[in-house]
Design a protein around this motif. Structure first.
Motif, PDB file in Angstrom:
ATOM      1  N   THR A  31       0.854  -1.189   0.000  1.00  0.00           N
ATOM      2  CA  THR A  31       0.000   0.000   0.000  1.00  0.00           C
ATOM      3  C   THR A  31       0.883   1.230   0.000  1.00  0.00           C
ATOM      4  OG1 THR A  31      -1.742  -1.148   1.218  1.00  0.00           O
ATOM      5  CG2 THR A  31      -1.788   1.255   1.269  1.00  0.00           C
ATOM      6  N   HIS A  32       0.551   2.178  -0.869  1.00  0.00           N
ATOM      7  CA  HIS A  32       1.256   3.466  -0.903  1.00  0.00           C
ATOM      8  C   HIS A  32       0.382   4.481  -0.188  1.00  0.00           C
ATOM      9  CE1 HIS A  32       2.070   7.455  -2.739  1.00  0.00           C
ATOM     10  NE2 HIS A  32       3.297   7.099  -2.411  1.00  0.00           N
ATOM     11  N   VAL A  33       0.899   5.064   0.892  1.00  0.00           N
ATOM     12  CA  VAL A  33       0.166   6.094   1.632  1.00  0.00           C
ATOM     13  C   VAL A  33       0.643   7.446   1.135  1.00  0.00           C
ATOM     14  CG1 VAL A  33      -0.359   7.062   3.899  1.00  0.00           C
ATOM     15  CG2 VAL A  33      -0.046   4.579   3.631  1.00  0.00           C
ATOM     16  N   LYS A  34      -0.213   8.136   0.402  1.00  0.00           N
ATOM     17  CA  LYS A  34       0.108   9.463  -0.146  1.00  0.00           C
ATOM     18  C   LYS A  34      -0.290  10.519   0.854  1.00  0.00           C
ATOM     19  CE  LYS A  34       1.249  12.609  -3.048  1.00  0.00           C
ATOM     20  NZ  LYS A  34       2.280  13.326  -2.338  1.00  0.00           N
ATOM     21  N   CYS A  35       0.675  11.292   1.323  1.00  0.00           N
ATOM     22  CA  CYS A  35       0.433  12.401   2.238  1.00  0.00           C
ATOM     23  C   CYS A  35       0.175  13.647   1.390  1.00  0.00           C
ATOM     24  CB  CYS A  35       1.621  12.580   3.170  1.00  0.00           C
ATOM     25  SG  CYS A  35       1.909  11.135   4.202  1.00  0.00           S
ATOM     26  N   GLY A  93      -1.153  -1.196 -10.583  1.00  0.00           N
ATOM     27  CA  GLY A  93      -1.762  -2.177  -9.702  1.00  0.00           C
ATOM     28  C   GLY A  93      -0.796  -2.871  -8.751  1.00  0.00           C
ATOM     29  N   ARG A  94       0.469  -2.472  -8.749  1.00  0.00           N
ATOM     30  CA  ARG A  94       1.440  -3.113  -7.846  1.00  0.00           C
ATOM     31  C   ARG A  94       1.274  -2.632  -6.413  1.00  0.00           C
ATOM     32  NH1 ARG A  94       7.296  -3.390 -10.404  1.00  0.00           N
ATOM     33  NH2 ARG A  94       7.504  -4.873  -8.710  1.00  0.00           N
ATOM     34  N   TRP A  95       0.828  -1.384  -6.239  1.00  0.00           N
ATOM     35  CA  TRP A  95       0.578  -0.841  -4.910  1.00  0.00           C
ATOM     36  C   TRP A  95      -0.857  -0.371  -4.843  1.00  0.00           C
ATOM     37  CZ3 TRP A  95       5.224   3.035  -4.254  1.00  0.00           C
ATOM     38  CH2 TRP A  95       6.403   2.320  -4.060  1.00  0.00           C
ATOM     39  N   GLU A  96      -1.518  -0.609  -3.726  1.00  0.00           N
ATOM     40  CA  GLU A  96      -2.848  -0.060  -3.485  1.00  0.00           C
ATOM     41  C   GLU A  96      -2.680   1.366  -2.960  1.00  0.00           C
ATOM     42  OE1 GLU A  96      -5.961  -1.282  -3.978  1.00  0.00           O
ATOM     43  OE2 GLU A  96      -4.947  -2.909  -5.028  1.00  0.00           O
ATOM     44  N   PRO A  97      -3.442   2.313  -3.494  1.00  0.00           N
ATOM     45  CA  PRO A  97      -3.298   3.690  -3.024  1.00  0.00           C
ATOM     46  C   PRO A  97      -4.133   3.969  -1.776  1.00  0.00           C
ATOM     47  CG  PRO A  97      -4.816   3.609  -4.860  1.00  0.00           C
ATOM     48  CD  PRO A  97      -4.291   2.210  -4.674  1.00  0.00           C
ATOM     49  N   ALA A  98      -3.623   4.828  -0.931  1.00  0.00           N
ATOM     50  CA  ALA A  98      -4.346   5.377   0.211  1.00  0.00           C
ATOM     51  C   ALA A  98      -3.883   6.813   0.359  1.00  0.00           C
ATOM     52  CB  ALA A  98      -4.051   4.590   1.478  1.00  0.00           C
ATOM     53  N   GLU A  99      -4.766   7.684   0.804  1.00  0.00           N
ATOM     54  CA  GLU A  99      -4.420   9.097   0.950  1.00  0.00           C
ATOM     55  C   GLU A  99      -4.716   9.570   2.360  1.00  0.00           C
ATOM     56  OE1 GLU A  99      -6.650  11.211  -2.026  1.00  0.00           O
ATOM     57  OE2 GLU A  99      -5.195  10.717  -3.584  1.00  0.00           O
ATOM     58  N   LEU A 100      -3.853  10.420   2.867  1.00  0.00           N
ATOM     59  CA  LEU A 100      -4.072  11.068   4.152  1.00  0.00           C
ATOM     60  C   LEU A 100      -3.858  12.562   3.972  1.00  0.00           C
ATOM     61  CD1 LEU A 100      -2.217   8.733   6.679  1.00  0.00           C
ATOM     62  CD2 LEU A 100      -4.671   8.966   6.322  1.00  0.00           C
ATOM     63  N   ASP A 101      -4.723  13.356   4.591  1.00  0.00           N
ATOM     64  CA  ASP A 101      -4.628  14.811   4.510  1.00  0.00           C
ATOM     65  C   ASP A 101      -3.655  15.295   5.576  1.00  0.00           C
ATOM     66  OD1 ASP A 101      -5.096  17.379   3.681  1.00  0.00           O
ATOM     67  OD2 ASP A 101      -6.939  17.608   4.843  1.00  0.00           O
ATOM     68  N   LEU A 120      -3.606   6.910  10.298  1.00  0.00           N
ATOM     69  CA  LEU A 120      -2.582   6.061   9.694  1.00  0.00           C
ATOM     70  C   LEU A 120      -2.757   4.616  10.157  1.00  0.00           C
ATOM     71  CD1 LEU A 120      -0.052   5.601   8.002  1.00  0.00           C
ATOM     72  CD2 LEU A 120       1.297   6.254  10.037  1.00  0.00           C
ATOM     73  N   ALA A 121      -3.019   4.418  11.443  1.00  0.00           N
ATOM     74  CA  ALA A 121      -3.243   3.059  11.956  1.00  0.00           C
ATOM     75  C   ALA A 121      -4.441   2.418  11.271  1.00  0.00           C
ATOM     76  CB  ALA A 121      -3.439   3.095  13.465  1.00  0.00           C
ATOM     77  N   ARG A 122      -5.502   3.194  11.030  1.00  0.00           N
ATOM     78  CA  ARG A 122      -6.682   2.669  10.338  1.00  0.00           C
ATOM     79  C   ARG A 122      -6.316   2.213   8.926  1.00  0.00           C
ATOM     80  NH1 ARG A 122      -9.641   4.011   6.432  1.00  0.00           N
ATOM     81  NH2 ARG A 122      -8.767   6.086   6.262  1.00  0.00           N
ATOM     82  N   VAL A 123      -5.565   3.038   8.202  1.00  0.00           N
ATOM     83  CA  VAL A 123      -5.153   2.687   6.838  1.00  0.00           C
ATOM     84  C   VAL A 123      -4.308   1.407   6.856  1.00  0.00           C
ATOM     85  CG1 VAL A 123      -3.662   3.415   4.924  1.00  0.00           C
ATOM     86  CG2 VAL A 123      -5.297   5.023   5.899  1.00  0.00           C
ATOM     87  N   LEU A 124      -3.383   1.314   7.786  1.00  0.00           N
ATOM     88  CA  LEU A 124      -2.527   0.128   7.860  1.00  0.00           C
ATOM     89  C   LEU A 124      -3.313  -1.112   8.247  1.00  0.00           C
ATOM     90  CD1 LEU A 124       0.592   1.739   9.582  1.00  0.00           C
ATOM     91  CD2 LEU A 124       0.269   1.208   7.138  1.00  0.00           C
ATOM     92  N   ARG A 125      -4.259  -0.978   9.190  1.00  0.00           N
ATOM     93  CA  ARG A 125      -5.114  -2.114   9.574  1.00  0.00           C
ATOM     94  C   ARG A 125      -5.928  -2.605   8.398  1.00  0.00           C
ATOM     95  NH1 ARG A 125      -6.380   0.593  14.118  1.00  0.00           N
ATOM     96  NH2 ARG A 125      -8.278   1.347  13.183  1.00  0.00           N
ATOM     97  N   GLU A 126      -6.552  -1.663   7.673  1.00  0.00           N
ATOM     98  CA  GLU A 126      -7.367  -2.041   6.516  1.00  0.00           C
ATOM     99  C   GLU A 126      -6.516  -2.693   5.437  1.00  0.00           C
ATOM    100  OE1 GLU A 126      -9.455   1.474   5.287  1.00  0.00           O
ATOM    101  OE2 GLU A 126     -10.765   1.438   7.056  1.00  0.00           O
ATOM    102  N   SER A 127      -5.317  -2.190   5.240  1.00  0.00           N
ATOM    103  CA  SER A 127      -4.422  -2.766   4.244  1.00  0.00           C
ATOM    104  C   SER A 127      -4.037  -4.199   4.621  1.00  0.00           C
ATOM    105  CB  SER A 127      -3.169  -1.898   4.118  1.00  0.00           C
ATOM    106  OG  SER A 127      -2.251  -2.495   3.248  1.00  0.00           O
ATOM    107  N   ALA A 128      -3.721  -4.412   5.887  1.00  0.00           N
ATOM    108  CA  ALA A 128      -3.339  -5.749   6.354  1.00  0.00           C
ATOM    109  C   ALA A 128      -4.510  -6.722   6.263  1.00  0.00           C
ATOM    110  CB  ALA A 128      -2.813  -5.671   7.776  1.00  0.00           C
TER     111      ALA A 128
END
Length: 58
Positions: free
Chosen positions: A4-8, A26-34, A47-55
């Motif tokens: 997962t790529h977390v875009k800040c 499609g190699r990385w799933e995108p996620a964004e944080l403001d 961030l913990a929510r994004v990582l939990r959902e990714s896992a």
């Protein structure tokens, strides 16, 4: 391996070309944080929510 790529977003809305290729390909799933470059300090719960959902998705 799944990733997962977390875009800040405060670092800019567009990722660098190499990262964009991996996300769009499609190699990385995108996620964004403001937030800026250090979401573990500015938005640790989000961030913990994004990582939990990714896992859980893998």
């Amino acid at each position: 391996m799944p990733a997962t790529h977390v875009k800040c977003l405060l670092d800019g809305a567009v990722p660098p070309p190499a990262v964009a290729d991996w996300v769009e390909g499609g190699r990385w799933e995108p996620a964004e944080l403001d937030t800026g470059h250090w979401p573990m300090f500015s938005q640790p719960r989000e961030l913990a929510r994004v990582l939990r959902e990714s896992a859980a998705a893998d």
